[in-house]
Design an enzyme around this catalytic site. Structure first.
Site, PDB file in Angstrom:
ATOM      1  N   ASN A 112       0.814  -1.220   0.000  1.00 45.90           N
ATOM      2  CA  ASN A 112       0.000   0.000   0.000  1.00 45.90           C
ATOM      3  C   ASN A 112       0.847   1.269   0.000  1.00 45.90           C
ATOM      4  O   ASN A 112       0.565   2.210  -0.738  1.00 45.90           O
ATOM      5  CB  ASN A 112      -0.954   0.003   1.193  1.00 45.90           C
ATOM      6  CG  ASN A 112      -1.949  -1.147   1.125  1.00 45.90           C
ATOM      7  OD1 ASN A 112      -2.011  -1.835   0.103  1.00 45.90           O
ATOM      8  ND2 ASN A 112      -2.695  -1.370   2.199  1.00 45.90           N
ATOM      9  N   THR A 157     -14.117  37.688 -32.115  1.00 42.98           N
ATOM     10  CA  THR A 157     -14.916  37.271 -30.963  1.00 42.98           C
ATOM     11  C   THR A 157     -16.178  36.668 -31.578  1.00 42.98           C
ATOM     12  O   THR A 157     -16.602  37.128 -32.656  1.00 42.98           O
ATOM     13  CB  THR A 157     -15.296  38.454 -30.033  1.00 42.98           C
ATOM     14  OG1 THR A 157     -16.139  39.347 -30.760  1.00 42.98           O
ATOM     15  CG2 THR A 157     -14.078  39.218 -29.541  1.00 42.98           C
ATOM     16  N   HIS A 158     -16.721  35.658 -30.983  1.00 46.71           N
ATOM     17  CA  HIS A 158     -17.895  34.948 -31.533  1.00 46.71           C
ATOM     18  C   HIS A 158     -17.636  34.432 -32.955  1.00 46.71           C
ATOM     19  O   HIS A 158     -18.572  34.322 -33.749  1.00 46.71           O
ATOM     20  CB  HIS A 158     -19.136  35.855 -31.572  1.00 46.71           C
ATOM     21  CG  HIS A 158     -19.388  36.621 -30.314  1.00 46.71           C
ATOM     22  ND1 HIS A 158     -20.272  36.206 -29.343  1.00 46.71           N
ATOM     23  CD2 HIS A 158     -18.855  37.781 -29.850  1.00 46.71           C
ATOM     24  CE1 HIS A 158     -20.283  37.088 -28.347  1.00 46.71           C
ATOM     25  NE2 HIS A 158     -19.422  38.043 -28.627  1.00 46.71           N
ATOM     26  N   SER A 279      -6.637  11.090 -48.393  1.00 42.89           N
ATOM     27  CA  SER A 279      -7.894  10.362 -48.305  1.00 42.89           C
ATOM     28  C   SER A 279      -7.801   9.129 -49.192  1.00 42.89           C
ATOM     29  O   SER A 279      -7.121   9.139 -50.209  1.00 42.89           O
ATOM     30  CB  SER A 279      -9.034  11.280 -48.775  1.00 42.89           C
ATOM     31  OG  SER A 279     -10.097  10.505 -49.315  1.00 42.89           O
ATOM     32  N   ASN A 287      -5.356  16.219 -45.498  1.00 45.38           N
ATOM     33  CA  ASN A 287      -6.101  16.465 -44.261  1.00 45.38           C
ATOM     34  C   ASN A 287      -5.198  16.802 -43.073  1.00 45.38           C
ATOM     35  O   ASN A 287      -4.128  16.223 -42.929  1.00 45.38           O
ATOM     36  CB  ASN A 287      -6.948  15.233 -43.925  1.00 45.38           C
ATOM     37  CG  ASN A 287      -7.975  14.942 -44.994  1.00 45.38           C
ATOM     38  OD1 ASN A 287      -8.487  15.862 -45.636  1.00 45.38           O
ATOM     39  ND2 ASN A 287      -8.263  13.667 -45.215  1.00 45.38           N
ATOM     40  N   GLU A 292      -6.255  17.533 -35.695  1.00 45.52           N
ATOM     41  CA  GLU A 292      -7.559  16.899 -35.423  1.00 45.52           C
ATOM     42  C   GLU A 292      -7.423  15.859 -34.307  1.00 45.52           C
ATOM     43  O   GLU A 292      -8.274  15.749 -33.417  1.00 45.52           O
ATOM     44  CB  GLU A 292      -8.099  16.209 -36.674  1.00 45.52           C
ATOM     45  CG  GLU A 292      -8.546  17.163 -37.762  1.00 45.52           C
ATOM     46  CD  GLU A 292      -8.948  16.412 -39.014  1.00 45.52           C
ATOM     47  OE1 GLU A 292     -10.146  16.348 -39.291  1.00 45.52           O
ATOM     48  OE2 GLU A 292      -8.065  15.862 -39.709  1.00 45.52           O
ATOM     49  N   TYR A 319      -6.529   2.223   2.240  1.00 44.45           N
ATOM     50  CA  TYR A 319      -6.387   1.649   0.904  1.00 44.45           C
ATOM     51  C   TYR A 319      -7.587   0.765   0.561  1.00 44.45           C
ATOM     52  O   TYR A 319      -8.085   0.016   1.410  1.00 44.45           O
ATOM     53  CB  TYR A 319      -5.086   0.830   0.809  1.00 44.45           C
ATOM     54  CG  TYR A 319      -4.929   0.171  -0.560  1.00 44.45           C
ATOM     55  CD1 TYR A 319      -4.391   0.868  -1.635  1.00 44.45           C
ATOM     56  CD2 TYR A 319      -5.355  -1.146  -0.783  1.00 44.45           C
ATOM     57  CE1 TYR A 319      -4.273   0.292  -2.893  1.00 44.45           C
ATOM     58  CE2 TYR A 319      -5.247  -1.733  -2.039  1.00 44.45           C
ATOM     59  CZ  TYR A 319      -4.715  -1.010  -3.087  1.00 44.45           C
ATOM     60  OH  TYR A 319      -4.611  -1.583  -4.322  1.00 44.45           O
ATOM     61  N   GLN A 324      -6.377   0.516  -7.457  1.00 45.68           N
ATOM     62  CA  GLN A 324      -5.522  -0.036  -8.512  1.00 45.68           C
ATOM     63  C   GLN A 324      -5.915   0.551  -9.879  1.00 45.68           C
ATOM     64  O   GLN A 324      -5.110   0.599 -10.799  1.00 45.68           O
ATOM     65  CB  GLN A 324      -5.665  -1.565  -8.534  1.00 45.68           C
ATOM     66  CG  GLN A 324      -4.858  -2.254  -9.603  1.00 45.68           C
ATOM     67  CD  GLN A 324      -4.782  -3.747  -9.368  1.00 45.68           C
ATOM     68  OE1 GLN A 324      -4.116  -4.183  -8.431  1.00 45.68           O
ATOM     69  NE2 GLN A 324      -5.455  -4.534 -10.176  1.00 45.68           N
ATOM     70  N   LYS A 327      -4.071   3.790 -12.063  1.00 42.47           N
ATOM     71  CA  LYS A 327      -2.879   3.848 -12.904  1.00 42.47           C
ATOM     72  C   LYS A 327      -3.143   4.083 -14.384  1.00 42.47           C
ATOM     73  O   LYS A 327      -2.490   4.918 -15.012  1.00 42.47           O
ATOM     74  CB  LYS A 327      -2.052   2.573 -12.713  1.00 42.47           C
ATOM     75  CG  LYS A 327      -1.282   2.610 -11.405  1.00 42.47           C
ATOM     76  CD  LYS A 327      -0.651   1.300 -11.080  1.00 42.47           C
ATOM     77  CE  LYS A 327      -1.308   0.545  -9.944  1.00 42.47           C
ATOM     78  NZ  LYS A 327      -2.065   1.271  -8.958  1.00 42.47           N
TER      79      LYS A 327
HETATM   80  N1  ARG Z   1      -1.557  -3.602  -7.431  1.00 46.08           N
HETATM   81  C1  ARG Z   1      -2.012  -2.875  -6.309  1.00 46.08           C
HETATM   82  C2  ARG Z   1      -2.448  -1.468  -6.718  1.00 46.08           C
HETATM   83  O1  ARG Z   1      -2.123  -1.097  -7.764  1.00 46.08           O
HETATM   84  C3  ARG Z   1      -0.913  -2.764  -5.314  1.00 46.08           C
HETATM   85  C4  ARG Z   1      -1.388  -2.602  -3.919  1.00 46.08           C
HETATM   86  C5  ARG Z   1      -2.108  -3.807  -3.521  1.00 46.08           C
HETATM   87  N2  ARG Z   1      -2.367  -3.841  -2.120  1.00 46.08           N
HETATM   88  C6  ARG Z   1      -3.190  -4.753  -1.611  1.00 46.08           C
HETATM   89  N3  ARG Z   1      -3.374  -4.738  -0.344  1.00 46.08           N
HETATM   90  N4  ARG Z   1      -3.786  -5.660  -2.347  1.00 46.08           N
HETATM   91  O2  ARG Z   1      -3.129  -0.774  -6.005  1.00 46.08           O
END
Ligand code: ARG
Length: 457
Positions: A112, A157-158, A279, A287, A292, A319, A324, A327
């Protein structure tokens, strides 16, 4: 028994195959391997220094961890789902390399606090890269603004032609935005750069850790003051995602201008072949896909911010496995911002400006009508009255298909006797721009000053 798991001790049955897949983060958190290993090396050294584990063993662990980093970098090892996440994968590899002393690395640590540390270190590294890209983009904006100094274009503007401005002034508007974006990232970096290690699972640890030492080894500014907060919050990641979202908002507006300015309708600029694609059916097409796509990718960055905020909303301390999910949005936004900045730099450098077209666009649309009103106001007519008189002049022009500059002095004087010969100058484009001398205005002197200031910076 879930024997193949680091936490398998209290388990009787094997982990369900779906559950293994569903809970694993290794397919994406492998991206954190450098930060994970750096954090573990610092932790191992501290364990040795504090004599929590023998120094010699700490040294062996640290050098084996460096070797693992090289193995990953050279593609010598790969990890599978049974290893769950990057933290367990590295630890398992460590134990294979150095034997059971490898199992001492996790003393006084939990995944954690470990994962919170990794994400903080990751953001710091990404922000450093983003800041380098920003300085390149800003440098190119500045150089183009210098090169194109003097080019006059209609300001809007606009999306209606409003007043003439220097193209350089327009470009420098983006320079200001990018400068603030950089500040937001620096701010996010400062808040991320604090070590959660030592929080353990949530309550701190029973070992005499030296948290400040670990933070120092990792170049962090300090340590989190509350162990529950340390493993619970992801506000620092939200800060980063917000900075990403605002950056993409700015880049998207710039991209929008690249797209429509390069259309036949506007014709203000063209993008080089190297930045366009064709195209599959219409042979004549070229293009503007780069702007874009930058515009389109803004959706990811907004979504990623909302994604994380939603993940965190309502989570009880401390936690929770929900976290998780923090990420992938972070990784995606980091990649998107970096790619978009690279694309923006290419666009700024590559765009070919059609000065003539910008200038002639200023001829229609009564762009200097405000200047005519200002002229009357300078002659003592109250501005509100001057505005009304000018409005009538514009209507007269429209009815007679004339531009302001086509009117004779006689025609003009029929609207107000104080209009004199000097009105010609007052409503010319160059005058209009030149007279806007307020700080931050489009007057050439002021724009030149700002360019000089930015160059010095
Ligand atoms: N893979 C977990 C995460 O990204 C790591 C921490 C996991 N901790 C746990 N008590 N299961 O959050």
């Amino acid at each position: 028994m879930a024997k193949n798991k680091a936490w398998g001790g209290r388990f009787g049955d094997r982990t369900d195959r779906f559950v293994e897949e569903f809970t694993a983060s290794i397919p994406f958190d492998i991206l954190l391997y450098r930060q994970d290993i750096a954090g573990s090396i610092a932790h191992a050294r501290m364990l040795g220094k504090q004599k929590i584990i023998p120094r010699k063993e700490a040294d062996r662990i640290a050098s084996a961890l460096s070797a693992i980093r090289e193995e990953i970098e050279s593609g010598k090892i790969s990890f599978d789902l049974s290893q769950e996440d990057i933290h367990m994968a590295v630890e398992r590899r460590l134990i294979r390399k150095v034997g059971k002393i490898g199992g001492k690395l996790h003393t006084g640590r939990s995944r954690n606090d470990q994962v919170a540390l990794d994400l903080r270190l990751y953001l710091r590294d990404e922000i450093d890269e983003i800041l380098i890209l920003f300085s390149k983009v800003k440098e190119r904006v500045r150089l183009r603004a210098e090169e194109l100094f003097g080019v006059v274009m209609p300001g809007y503007t606009h999306v209606q032609r409003a007043q003439p401005v220097l193209l350089s002034h327009y470009l420098l508007a983006y320079h200001e935005m990018f400068g603030r974006d950089e500040d937001r990232f620096r701010d996010a970096r400062r808040r991320a750069n604090v070590s959660p290690l030592g929080a353990g699972a949530l309550a701190g640890t029973t070992f005499p850790l030296d948290r400040e030492f670990v933070a120092g080894e990792l170049g962090m500014e300090g340590v989190c003051e509350n162990s529950i907060d340390a493993v619970s919050d992801r506000d620092f990641a939200a800060d980063f995602l917000y900075a990403c979202a605002v950056t993409l908002m700015h880049l998207s507006r710039f991209s929008e201008e690249m797209v429509y300015w390069s259309s036949a309708e506007f014709g203000f600029l063209s993008l080089p072949d190297s930045l366009c694609t064709g195209s599959s059916i219409m042979p004549q097409k070229r293009n503007p896909d780069v702007p874009e796509l930058i515009r389109g990718k803004t959706g990811r960055c907004y979504g990623n911010l909302l994604n994380l905020l939603t993940i965190m909303k309502g989570l009880p301390l401390s936690y929770n496995r929900d976290m998780q999910e923090d990420k992938e949005p972070v990784f995606d936004s980091a990649r998107t911002v970096k790619e978009s900045l690279i694309g923006a730099a290419l666009l700024i450098q590559g765009m070919v400006v059609n000065e003539e077209r910008m200038r002639t666009a200023c001829d229609d649309g009564f762009l200097t009508a405000t200047d005519l009103a200002d002229y009357l106001a300078r002659k003592g007519v109250p501005f509100r009255k001057a505005h009304e008189i000018t409005g009538r002049i514009v209507r007269y022009c429209e009815e007679n298909r004339k531009r302001l500059k086509d009117l004779s002095l006689k025609e003009l004087r029929s609207f107000h006797p104080r209009i004199g010969e000097d009105v010609r100058d007052a409503i010319s484009l160059s005058h209009s721009v030149r007279l806007r001398k307020t700080r931050g205005g489009t007057g050439p002197e002021k724009v030149r000053n700002r360019l000089e200031e930015l160059k010095k910076k």
